[in-house]
Motif scaffolding. Structure first.
Motif, mmCIF file in Angstrom:
data_model
loop_
_atom_site.group_PDB
_atom_site.id
_atom_site.type_symbol
_atom_site.label_atom_id
_atom_site.label_comp_id
_atom_site.label_asym_id
_atom_site.label_seq_id
_atom_site.Cartn_x
_atom_site.Cartn_y
_atom_site.Cartn_z
ATOM 1 N N LEU A 10 -0.106 -18.656 -14.581
ATOM 2 C CA LEU A 10 0.088 -17.216 -14.847
ATOM 3 C C LEU A 10 1.137 -16.587 -13.543
ATOM 4 C CD1 LEU A 10 -0.682 -14.573 -16.288
ATOM 5 C CD2 LEU A 10 -2.828 -14.573 -15.395
ATOM 6 N N ALA A 11 0.690 -17.133 -12.282
ATOM 7 C CA ALA A 11 1.411 -16.246 -11.330
ATOM 8 C C ALA A 11 2.964 -16.597 -11.424
ATOM 9 C CB ALA A 11 0.842 -16.780 -10.093
ATOM 10 N N GLY A 18 -7.931 -8.904 -16.106
ATOM 11 C CA GLY A 18 -8.616 -9.480 -14.730
ATOM 12 C C GLY A 18 -7.664 -10.565 -14.187
ATOM 13 N N LEU A 19 -7.215 -11.454 -14.983
ATOM 14 C CA LEU A 19 -6.469 -12.545 -14.337
ATOM 15 C C LEU A 19 -5.147 -12.195 -13.901
ATOM 16 C CD1 LEU A 19 -7.856 -14.952 -17.066
ATOM 17 C CD2 LEU A 19 -8.344 -15.404 -14.769
ATOM 18 N N ARG A 20 -4.494 -11.467 -14.681
ATOM 19 C CA ARG A 20 -3.270 -11.108 -14.245
ATOM 20 C C ARG A 20 -3.111 -10.159 -13.058
ATOM 21 N NH1 ARG A 20 -2.567 -5.414 -14.046
ATOM 22 N NH2 ARG A 20 -1.992 -4.472 -16.113
ATOM 23 N N THR A 21 -3.857 -9.361 -12.980
ATOM 24 C CA THR A 21 -4.235 -8.457 -11.604
ATOM 25 C C THR A 21 -4.373 -9.126 -10.469
ATOM 26 O OG1 THR A 21 -5.087 -6.634 -13.018
ATOM 27 C CG2 THR A 21 -5.469 -6.427 -10.719
ATOM 28 N N ALA A 22 -5.330 -10.142 -10.446
ATOM 29 C CA ALA A 22 -5.428 -11.062 -9.346
ATOM 30 C C ALA A 22 -4.295 -11.902 -9.060
ATOM 31 C CB ALA A 22 -6.933 -11.905 -9.644
ATOM 32 N N SER A 34 -1.836 -9.905 -7.293
ATOM 33 C CA SER A 34 -2.184 -9.681 -5.767
ATOM 34 C C SER A 34 -2.088 -10.890 -4.848
ATOM 35 C CB SER A 34 -3.670 -9.291 -5.715
ATOM 36 O OG SER A 34 -4.126 -8.007 -6.237
ATOM 37 N N ALA A 35 -2.386 -11.947 -5.583
ATOM 38 C CA ALA A 35 -1.967 -12.925 -4.458
ATOM 39 C C ALA A 35 -0.726 -13.354 -4.427
ATOM 40 C CB ALA A 35 -2.910 -14.332 -5.228
ATOM 41 N N LEU A 36 0.225 -13.044 -5.409
ATOM 42 C CA LEU A 36 1.727 -13.317 -5.521
ATOM 43 C C LEU A 36 2.113 -12.458 -4.562
ATOM 44 C CD1 LEU A 36 3.977 -14.683 -6.922
ATOM 45 C CD2 LEU A 36 3.653 -13.091 -8.776
ATOM 46 N N GLY A 85 -0.989 -2.054 -11.323
ATOM 47 C CA GLY A 85 -0.841 -2.888 -12.501
ATOM 48 C C GLY A 85 0.375 -2.168 -13.367
ATOM 49 N N PHE A 86 1.224 -3.022 -13.768
ATOM 50 C CA PHE A 86 2.504 -2.587 -14.448
ATOM 51 C C PHE A 86 2.549 -3.405 -15.882
ATOM 52 C CE2 PHE A 86 7.051 -1.932 -15.153
ATOM 53 C CZ PHE A 86 6.899 -0.582 -15.578
#
Lengths: 347, 347
Positions: free
Chosen positions: A26-27, A110-114, A117-119, A294-295
């Motif tokens: 996903l990232a 939830g998954l894309r926000t995290a 962030s990590a990216l 979040g965009f």
């Protein structure tokens, strides 16, 4: 036929792939789309406000695909056993206008926000970062922990929440994930010595989750919880000492931590850091902040990723959401087709 | 769980209820919503344009429910065996923000457009109207014929299309519906003596389907085909002789027949005729025109009707589009639930 990926599909898919691999994949999609930022049509979100909350449509397009997310925000929902925020999304083919994917987006958000962030932290945190503080152990906290482990190898966590139940929930959820977790009794204790600080509280005010004296040089702050007007987590002084990185300045100045600052407060766009057009971290002493709100492109990336990853799997079903008359002008003819042709595709 | 009504559900539902009864029920919902016009939030549609076409989101809300329609318009689709326009819709509960219904809206748009036309004619056509001309026998024509028969008892049709295949399709489709159909060889012949004239061509230009000399006193014109910028069917002189009724003036001045006229060209809002706040037809000599373009409230009415009519029937399925964790803060916990709890609801 339109492919449908529901909540149980997403859960089963993530279990099948493994959540680490899923977040890494996903990232990659999110990063790919950030790197071609200028190709995207960035439309303002369309909001419908009521006394109880807001319902928003967030569309975007890269010229090949069009995607939108439906998302609500209803602060009183939890008192009725419902979630504050739910979401679903649709991906379409720009050349025909036909939708090709309908998906749940509550888990995917939830998954894309995290993953985002990590990216961002991969570009902004010190390379030798080992320890992350997490303040706020609500619905987003586990996703953050897992994404930072998957993308940056962070295994040491210092966590804090004012609610003991939230702490228990967090510990139980990531208990089998090989983290080294210190449960702090204060936010100050949590952030002491942390290389990365993630603030992700549900506080609905302009709160001071982090005050200036709590933040040492060289730290990367992943500010996730301040994400709508009237909701911030960082003391303004921290923003002034730091370099602030954002997704889409026009939106972040309304919704992010920088809503506290002047309209011309300097920020750097994350996509420019990824393409090399702007500097990310320049020294080990610098404080960096990712002011996450979040965009729409992140949802687009998530839909695009889902669309690709479910092909050839059992993790979707077909919906007869679009018509396919033999003759496009003969729409009414659908009412005259034999029953067999009309067998419900979802039964 | 969100209720899903797909194309085959709509077809089976309409067959089960009977298309006349379905159109009458749908028209009641549309009329009810027109009569409480001022309760609706009327948001501009959100359009994403490309070289191939347009994708639009059309939301509205009455404060209790929120609805939107996704609709595309791609003129070259038929050459690839696809429809120019497809659509789907979503209805939500404003108090929680949760979606409650996802439905196909391609067929439903055909049905609601026709029901709205017939409803307008009920207020605007002469009470003794018996004969309707239909010019243009494309995808919308059968729906128009059936709605006018259901709501006004019109059984005598005078039809015309430049394409013989379209004529055959129309005759075949309504062959079992007890209409008295005259197939005209010119548009002039079709409109001669008709009480109501429906123009519903697919011509993509500012065309003159009806010229001023073709329209006698007392006629009601149901102008359906002129529905986007650059696409009109009536000669401007007809508009000047007639009283023009519209759904939402702001939108009709851009998309309707009156795009040809000055920005202050006088129009009457249909909802005001229904509530009695404005006059409809005042004499048997007057020419009335319903300048139909289709408005978001009509889609809202269609979604609301579907939502009500499918309850307790087999004409919907359930989608797991929203999450329902026991603890709203424990979103991640969904990944840890036993398989049995996660049985796909759509399988």
């Amino acid at each position: 036929m339109v492919q449908y990926v529901g909540v149980s599909n997403v859960v089963e898919l993530v279990r099948s792939v493994g959540i680490d691999a899923f977040l890494l994949g996903l990232a990659d999609y999110i990063e790919e789309d950030f790197r071609r930022w200028e190709q995207f049509e960035k439309t303002p979100r369309l909001a419908s406000h009521s006394q109880m909350g807001v319902i928003e449509l967030m569309p975007t397009s890269d010229g090949q695909h069009y995607g939108f997310k439906y998302v609500n925000g209803h602060p009183k929902n939890p008192s009725a056993g419902l979630q504050t925020v739910t979401a679903f999304g649709v991906l379409s083919d720009v050349s025909t206008g036909y939708p090709c994917l309908v998906s749940e987006m509550t888990l995917m958000t939830g998954l894309r926000t995290a993953a985002t962030s990590a990216l961002a932290a991969k570009y902004l945190a010190r390379k030798n970062s080992r320890t992350m503080a997490i303040i706020g152990l609500g619905a987003q906290s586990e996703f953050q922990a897992l994404a930072f482990r998957a993308l940056l190898g962070i295994k040491s966590l210092r966590v804090y929440d004012i609610d003991a139940d939230a702490v228990s929930k967090f510990r139980s959820n990531i208990g089998d994930k090989d983290f080294d977790v210190l449960v702090a009794t204060t936010a100050e204790e949590a952030v002491a010595g942390a290389d990365i600080i993630t603030t992700v509280t549900a506080d609905k005010r302009n709160a001071t989750i982090l005050s200036d004296n709590m933040v040492g040089g060289g730290v990367h702050i992943n500010a996730v919880g301040g994400d709508c007007p009237g909701k911030t987590e960082l003391q303004g002084d921290i923003l002034r000492r730091a370099d602030v990185f954002v997704e889409f300045p026009e939106q972040t100045r309304i919704e992010g931590e920088i809503q506290q600052m002047a309209p011309d407060f300097p920020v750097t766009e994350l996509w420019q850091v990824m393409t090399g057009a702007a500097n990310g971290r320049r020294s080990d002493e610098q404080i960096t902040i990712f002011d996450s709100v979040g965009f729409a492109t992140e949802d687009f990336s998530a839909l695009r990723y889902l669309r690709d990853i479910v092909q050839g799997t059992a993790f979707y079903t077909d919906l007869d959401l679009t018509t396919q008359p033999e003759d496009p002008r003969n729409l009414y003819g659908l009412f005259r087709q034999p029953e067999t042709v009309l067998q419900r595709s979802v039964a």
